[in-house]
Design an enzyme around this catalytic site. Structure first.
Site, short mmCIF file in Angstrom:
data_model
loop_
_atom_site.label_atom_id
_atom_site.label_comp_id
_atom_site.label_asym_id
_atom_site.label_seq_id
_atom_site.Cartn_x
_atom_site.Cartn_y
_atom_site.Cartn_z
N TYR A 188 0.81 -1.32 0.13
CA TYR A 188 0.12 -0.15 -0.28
C TYR A 188 1.17 1.12 0.42
O TYR A 188 2.01 0.95 0.19
CB TYR A 188 -0.98 -0.06 1.20
N LYS B 1 6.34 -1.82 1.56
CA LYS B 1 5.48 -1.24 2.26
C LYS B 1 4.07 -2.51 2.52
O LYS B 1 3.61 -1.96 1.63
CB LYS B 1 4.96 -0.13 1.63
N GLU C 193 11.56 2.23 14.41
CA GLU C 193 11.36 3.30 13.59
C GLU C 193 9.80 3.26 13.94
O GLU C 193 9.97 2.67 15.52
CB GLU C 193 10.99 3.18 12.64
N LEU D 299 11.33 1.85 6.61
CA LEU D 299 10.87 1.73 5.85
C LEU D 299 11.16 3.30 5.55
O LEU D 299 11.42 3.52 6.29
CB LEU D 299 9.36 2.18 5.82
N1 PDD Z 1 2.73 5.01 7.43
N2 PDD Z 1 7.34 3.42 8.72
C1 PDD Z 1 6.07 2.64 8.52
C2 PDD Z 1 6.26 1.33 9.35
C3 PDD Z 1 5.28 3.51 8.21
O1 PDD Z 1 4.08 2.76 8.31
C4 PDD Z 1 4.91 5.13 8.15
C5 PDD Z 1 4.02 5.53 6.89
C6 PDD Z 1 6.38 5.69 7.48
C7 PDD Z 1 6.64 6.72 7.48
O2 PDD Z 1 6.29 6.94 5.56
P1 PDD Z 1 5.57 8.28 5.32
O3 PDD Z 1 7.10 9.42 4.86
O4 PDD Z 1 6.12 7.67 3.69
O5 PDD Z 1 4.21 8.34 5.04
C8 PDD Z 1 7.61 4.59 8.10
C9 PDD Z 1 1.85 5.75 6.69
C10 PDD Z 1 0.85 6.99 6.91
C11 PDD Z 1 -0.06 5.16 7.28
O6 PDD Z 1 0.95 3.39 7.32
O7 PDD Z 1 -0.68 5.31 7.27
#
Ligand code: PDD
Length: 285
Positions: free
Chosen positions: A33, A149, A182, A207
Protein backbone atom coordinates in the site's frame (compact mmCIF):
# COMPACT_ATOMS: atom_id res chain seq x y z
CA UNK A 1 -22.40 12.54 0.82
CA UNK A 2 -21.43 8.83 0.67
CA UNK A 3 -17.74 7.98 0.74
CA UNK A 4 -16.59 6.67 -2.62
CA UNK A 5 -13.93 4.01 -3.16
CA UNK A 6 -12.28 2.86 -6.36
CA UNK A 7 -12.30 -0.94 -6.58
CA UNK A 8 -10.91 -2.73 -9.61
CA UNK A 9 -12.18 -0.34 -12.26
CA UNK A 10 -15.28 1.08 -10.57
CA UNK A 11 -16.08 3.98 -8.26
CA UNK A 12 -18.52 2.70 -5.65
CA UNK A 13 -20.20 3.96 -2.47
CA UNK A 14 -18.15 2.63 0.47
CA UNK A 15 -20.83 0.12 1.53
CA UNK A 16 -20.82 -1.46 -1.94
CA UNK A 17 -17.03 -1.34 -2.25
CA UNK A 18 -16.25 -4.98 -1.52
CA UNK A 19 -13.44 -7.40 -2.29
CA UNK A 20 -13.65 -11.16 -2.50
CA UNK A 21 -13.04 -13.38 0.54
CA UNK A 22 -10.48 -15.08 -1.70
CA UNK A 23 -8.52 -11.90 -2.27
CA UNK A 24 -4.94 -12.70 -1.33
CA UNK A 25 -4.76 -9.49 0.65
CA UNK A 26 -7.49 -10.86 2.93
CA UNK A 27 -6.11 -14.42 3.02
CA UNK A 28 -2.37 -13.79 3.29
CA UNK A 29 -1.71 -10.02 3.60
CA UNK A 30 -0.23 -10.58 0.15
CA UNK A 31 -0.19 -6.98 -0.95
CA UNK A 32 1.27 -3.53 -0.57
CA UNK A 33 0.00 0.00 0.00
CA UNK A 34 0.84 3.68 -0.11
CA UNK A 35 -0.49 6.71 1.72
CA UNK A 36 -0.01 10.22 0.28
CA UNK A 37 -0.89 13.47 1.92
CA UNK A 38 -3.46 15.63 0.14
CA UNK A 39 -3.12 19.34 0.83
CA UNK A 40 -5.16 22.09 -0.76
CA UNK A 41 -6.41 19.45 -3.20
CA UNK A 42 -2.84 18.63 -4.38
CA UNK A 43 -1.02 15.34 -3.85
CA UNK A 44 2.20 15.80 -1.90
CA UNK A 45 5.27 13.95 -3.18
CA UNK A 46 3.22 11.72 -5.49
CA UNK A 47 6.20 10.87 -7.68
CA UNK A 48 8.23 9.56 -4.75
CA UNK A 49 5.28 7.62 -3.31
CA UNK A 50 4.59 5.96 -6.67
CA UNK A 51 8.28 5.11 -7.05
CA UNK A 52 8.21 3.40 -3.65
CA UNK A 53 4.99 1.62 -4.61
CA UNK A 54 6.81 0.24 -7.65
CA UNK A 55 9.68 -0.95 -5.45
CA UNK A 56 7.27 -2.68 -3.04
CA UNK A 57 5.46 -4.36 -5.96
CA UNK A 58 8.75 -5.48 -7.50
CA UNK A 59 9.91 -6.94 -4.17
CA UNK A 60 6.75 -9.07 -4.00
CA UNK A 61 6.69 -9.77 -7.77
CA UNK A 62 3.22 -8.27 -8.21
CA UNK A 63 2.68 -6.41 -11.46
CA UNK A 64 1.20 -2.92 -11.54
CA UNK A 65 -2.42 -3.58 -12.54
CA UNK A 66 -2.87 -0.26 -14.43
CA UNK A 67 -0.60 2.15 -16.33
CA UNK A 68 1.17 4.64 -14.02
CA UNK A 69 -0.64 7.54 -15.74
CA UNK A 70 -3.99 5.81 -15.16
CA UNK A 71 -3.13 5.37 -11.49
CA UNK A 72 -2.52 9.11 -11.15
CA UNK A 73 -5.92 9.78 -12.72
CA UNK A 74 -7.62 7.31 -10.34
CA UNK A 75 -5.97 8.98 -7.31
CA UNK A 76 -7.23 12.40 -8.40
CA UNK A 77 -10.70 11.15 -9.26
CA UNK A 78 -11.03 9.44 -5.86
CA UNK A 79 -9.86 12.62 -4.10
CA UNK A 80 -12.31 14.67 -6.17
CA UNK A 81 -15.29 12.35 -5.65
CA UNK A 82 -14.73 12.43 -1.88
CA UNK A 83 -14.25 16.23 -1.93
CA UNK A 84 -10.97 15.94 -0.04
CA UNK A 85 -8.95 19.15 0.16
CA UNK A 86 -6.76 18.25 3.14
CA UNK A 87 -6.37 14.61 4.01
CA UNK A 88 -4.90 11.42 2.63
CA UNK A 89 -5.29 9.19 -0.39
CA UNK A 90 -4.73 5.46 0.19
CA UNK A 91 -3.75 2.93 -2.50
CA UNK A 92 -3.71 -0.82 -1.95
CA UNK A 93 -2.67 -3.50 -4.40
CA UNK A 94 -2.77 -7.23 -3.76
CA UNK A 95 -1.86 -10.32 -5.74
CA UNK A 96 -5.54 -10.69 -6.64
CA UNK A 97 -8.28 -13.26 -6.17
CA UNK A 98 -7.48 -16.98 -6.34
CA UNK A 99 -8.34 -20.24 -4.61
CA UNK A 100 -6.37 -20.38 -1.36
CA UNK A 101 -2.90 -21.73 -2.03
CA UNK A 102 0.32 -20.49 -0.44
CA UNK A 103 2.22 -20.40 -3.74
CA UNK A 104 1.54 -17.60 -6.22
CA UNK A 105 -1.67 -18.00 -8.25
CA UNK A 106 -1.60 -18.69 -12.03
CA UNK A 107 0.23 -16.01 -14.04
CA UNK A 108 -2.89 -14.42 -15.55
CA UNK A 109 -4.43 -13.60 -12.14
CA UNK A 110 -5.27 -9.89 -12.08
CA UNK A 111 -3.88 -7.95 -9.12
CA UNK A 112 -6.54 -6.10 -7.10
CA UNK A 113 -6.47 -2.33 -6.82
CA UNK A 114 -8.34 -0.28 -4.24
CA UNK A 115 -8.09 3.50 -3.74
CA UNK A 116 -9.78 5.51 -0.99
CA UNK A 117 -9.44 9.11 0.17
CA UNK A 118 -10.47 10.86 3.34
CA UNK A 119 -10.23 14.26 4.95
CA UNK A 120 -8.03 14.92 7.97
CA UNK A 121 -8.63 17.57 10.58
CA UNK A 122 -5.83 20.05 9.75
CA UNK A 123 -6.61 22.33 12.70
CA UNK A 124 -6.77 19.32 15.05
CA UNK A 125 -3.42 18.06 13.78
CA UNK A 126 -1.89 21.49 14.23
CA UNK A 127 -3.14 21.58 17.82
CA UNK A 128 -1.67 18.13 18.40
CA UNK A 129 1.68 19.32 17.02
CA UNK A 130 1.65 22.31 19.38
CA UNK A 131 1.18 19.98 22.35
CA UNK A 132 3.39 17.15 21.12
CA UNK A 133 2.67 13.45 21.42
CA UNK A 134 3.86 10.72 23.75
CA UNK A 135 5.60 7.53 22.65
CA UNK A 136 6.21 4.17 24.31
CA UNK A 137 8.90 1.68 23.31
CA UNK A 138 8.13 -1.94 22.41
CA UNK A 139 10.41 -4.80 21.31
CA UNK A 140 10.94 -5.06 17.55
CA UNK A 141 8.78 -7.99 16.50
CA UNK A 142 8.44 -7.59 12.73
CA UNK A 143 9.73 -9.62 9.83
CA UNK A 144 13.09 -8.87 8.23
CA UNK A 145 11.69 -6.64 5.44
CA UNK A 146 9.87 -3.63 6.93
CA UNK A 147 11.31 -1.68 3.97
CA UNK A 148 8.54 -3.23 1.83
CA UNK A 149 5.34 -1.27 2.47
CA UNK A 150 3.30 -4.44 2.79
CA UNK A 151 -0.18 -4.70 4.28
CA UNK A 152 1.18 -7.29 6.78
CA UNK A 153 0.86 -4.87 9.67
CA UNK A 154 -0.12 -7.05 12.62
CA UNK A 155 2.94 -6.20 14.77
CA UNK A 156 2.32 -2.52 13.96
CA UNK A 157 -1.33 -2.89 15.02
CA UNK A 158 -0.38 -4.56 18.31
CA UNK A 159 2.34 -1.99 19.00
CA UNK A 160 -0.04 0.90 18.34
CA UNK A 161 -2.63 -0.62 20.65
CA UNK A 162 0.03 -1.14 23.34
CA UNK A 163 0.76 2.58 22.99
CA UNK A 164 -2.93 3.50 23.29
CA UNK A 165 -3.32 1.23 26.32
CA UNK A 166 -0.53 3.20 27.97
CA UNK A 167 -2.02 6.55 27.00
CA UNK A 168 0.47 7.21 24.20
CA UNK A 169 0.00 8.06 20.54
CA UNK A 170 2.81 6.06 18.94
CA UNK A 171 5.08 3.08 19.67
CA UNK A 172 8.76 2.94 18.80
CA UNK A 173 10.19 -0.47 17.97
CA UNK A 174 13.50 -1.26 19.70
CA UNK A 175 15.86 -3.95 18.38
CA UNK A 176 17.84 -6.44 20.48
CA UNK A 177 20.73 -4.02 20.83
CA UNK A 178 18.47 -1.41 22.42
CA UNK A 179 18.38 0.71 19.26
CA UNK A 180 15.22 2.40 18.03
CA UNK A 181 14.24 1.20 14.57
CA UNK A 182 11.12 3.25 13.77
CA UNK A 183 7.56 3.96 14.85
CA UNK A 184 4.60 1.63 14.28
CA UNK A 185 3.47 3.98 11.50
CA UNK A 186 6.18 6.65 11.36
CA UNK A 187 9.94 7.18 11.25
CA UNK A 188 11.74 8.12 14.47
CA UNK A 189 14.09 11.08 14.95
CA UNK A 190 15.95 12.76 17.80
CA UNK A 191 17.83 16.04 18.16
CA UNK A 192 20.88 15.71 20.40
CA UNK A 193 21.43 18.23 23.22
CA UNK A 194 24.02 19.91 20.94
CA UNK A 195 21.42 20.19 18.15
CA UNK A 196 22.44 17.42 15.77
CA UNK A 197 19.48 15.91 13.98
CA UNK A 198 19.65 12.10 14.02
CA UNK A 199 17.66 9.37 12.30
CA UNK A 200 18.46 5.74 11.67
CA UNK A 201 19.75 4.68 8.22
CA UNK A 202 17.02 3.37 5.91
CA UNK A 203 18.23 -0.18 5.40
CA UNK A 204 15.95 -3.23 5.20
CA UNK A 205 15.06 -2.74 8.87
CA UNK A 206 12.76 0.26 8.40
CA UNK A 207 10.48 1.81 5.84
CA UNK A 208 12.27 4.53 3.88
CA UNK A 209 9.65 7.17 4.63
CA UNK A 210 9.00 9.71 1.90
CA UNK A 211 8.54 12.39 4.56
CA UNK A 212 11.89 11.27 6.01
CA UNK A 213 13.62 11.57 2.61
CA UNK A 214 12.23 15.05 1.95
CA UNK A 215 12.95 16.18 5.51
CA UNK A 216 16.62 15.20 5.26
CA UNK A 217 16.77 17.75 2.43
CA UNK A 218 15.08 20.35 4.64
CA UNK A 219 17.55 19.66 7.48
CA UNK A 220 20.49 20.14 5.12
CA UNK A 221 18.98 23.24 3.49
CA UNK A 222 18.67 24.81 6.94
CA UNK A 223 22.35 24.04 7.62
CA UNK A 224 21.51 21.87 10.60
CA UNK A 225 23.98 19.16 11.48
CA UNK A 226 22.60 15.81 10.32
CA UNK A 227 23.65 12.30 11.33
CA UNK A 228 22.13 9.20 9.73
CA UNK A 229 22.99 6.59 12.37
CA UNK A 230 21.27 4.28 14.84
CA UNK A 231 20.41 5.69 18.26
CA UNK A 232 19.49 3.86 21.45
CA UNK A 233 16.47 4.32 23.69
CA UNK A 234 18.83 5.66 26.37
CA UNK A 235 20.11 8.31 23.97
CA UNK A 236 16.52 9.20 23.05
CA UNK A 237 15.61 9.63 26.74
CA UNK A 238 18.42 12.17 27.05
CA UNK A 239 17.77 13.91 23.71
CA UNK A 240 17.03 17.61 23.45
CA UNK A 241 14.06 16.88 21.17
CA UNK A 242 12.36 13.98 19.45
CA UNK A 243 9.82 13.76 16.67
CA UNK A 244 8.22 11.39 14.18
CA UNK A 245 7.55 11.76 10.46
CA UNK A 246 4.84 10.29 8.24
CA UNK A 247 2.73 11.49 5.32
CA UNK A 248 -0.33 11.77 7.57
CA UNK A 249 1.46 13.77 10.29
CA UNK A 250 4.42 15.44 8.54
CA UNK A 251 6.67 16.35 11.52
CA UNK A 252 5.05 15.55 14.87
CA UNK A 253 6.99 16.54 18.01
CA UNK A 254 7.40 13.88 20.72
CA UNK A 255 7.41 15.26 24.26
CA UNK A 256 7.55 12.06 26.33
CA UNK A 257 9.07 8.63 25.74
CA UNK A 258 8.12 5.90 28.25
CA UNK A 259 6.91 8.57 30.69
CA UNK A 260 10.18 10.48 30.58
CA UNK A 261 9.96 14.09 29.42
CA UNK A 262 12.12 14.88 26.40
CA UNK A 263 14.00 18.18 26.67
CA UNK A 264 11.80 20.52 28.66
CA UNK A 265 8.73 18.35 27.94
CA UNK A 266 7.33 20.59 25.21
CA UNK A 267 7.80 20.59 21.40
CA UNK A 268 11.32 21.73 20.54
CA UNK A 269 12.38 24.56 18.20
CA UNK A 270 14.03 22.28 15.62
CA UNK A 271 10.93 20.08 15.22
CA UNK A 272 8.72 23.17 14.99
CA UNK A 273 10.93 24.81 12.36
CA UNK A 274 11.13 21.62 10.29
CA UNK A 275 7.37 21.21 10.45
CA UNK A 276 6.86 24.78 9.25
CA UNK A 277 9.23 24.49 6.30
CA UNK A 278 8.39 20.97 5.11
CA UNK A 279 5.77 21.87 2.50
CA UNK A 280 8.04 24.38 0.80
CA UNK A 281 10.44 21.52 -0.01
CA UNK A 282 7.87 18.86 -0.94
CA UNK A 283 6.58 18.31 -4.50
CA UNK A 284 2.99 19.38 -5.15
CA UNK A 285 1.08 17.88 -8.05
N1 PDD B 1 2.68 5.06 7.51
N2 PDD B 1 7.34 3.73 8.97
C1 PDD B 1 6.20 3.03 8.98
C2 PDD B 1 6.18 1.67 9.62
C3 PDD B 1 5.04 3.58 8.39
O1 PDD B 1 3.89 2.87 8.38
C4 PDD B 1 5.09 4.89 7.82
C5 PDD B 1 3.91 5.53 7.16
C6 PDD B 1 6.32 5.57 7.86
C7 PDD B 1 6.47 6.94 7.23
O2 PDD B 1 6.48 6.88 5.82
P1 PDD B 1 5.98 8.11 4.93
O3 PDD B 1 6.75 9.30 5.38
O4 PDD B 1 6.31 7.72 3.56
O5 PDD B 1 4.49 8.27 5.19
C8 PDD B 1 7.41 4.96 8.42
C9 PDD B 1 1.50 5.50 6.77
C10 PDD B 1 1.25 6.97 6.88
C11 PDD B 1 0.34 4.63 7.17
O6 PDD B 1 0.56 3.42 7.25
O7 PDD B 1 -0.78 5.11 7.33
Amino acid sequence: MPRIAYVNGRYLPAHDALVSIEDRGYQFSDGIYEVCEVRGGAIIDERRHLERLRRSLDALRIRLPVAPSALSVILRETIHRNRVRDGIVYVQMTRGVARRDFAFPPPGTAPSLVVTARSLDLAGNEKKAQQGITVVTVPESRWARPDIKSVSLLPNVLATQAARDRGAAEAWFVDRDGRVTEGASSNAWIVTPDRRVVTRPADNGILRGITRTVLIGVVKARNLLFEERPFTVEEAYGAGEAFVTAASQIVMPVVRIDDRPIGDGSPGPVAKALRESFHRHAEWS
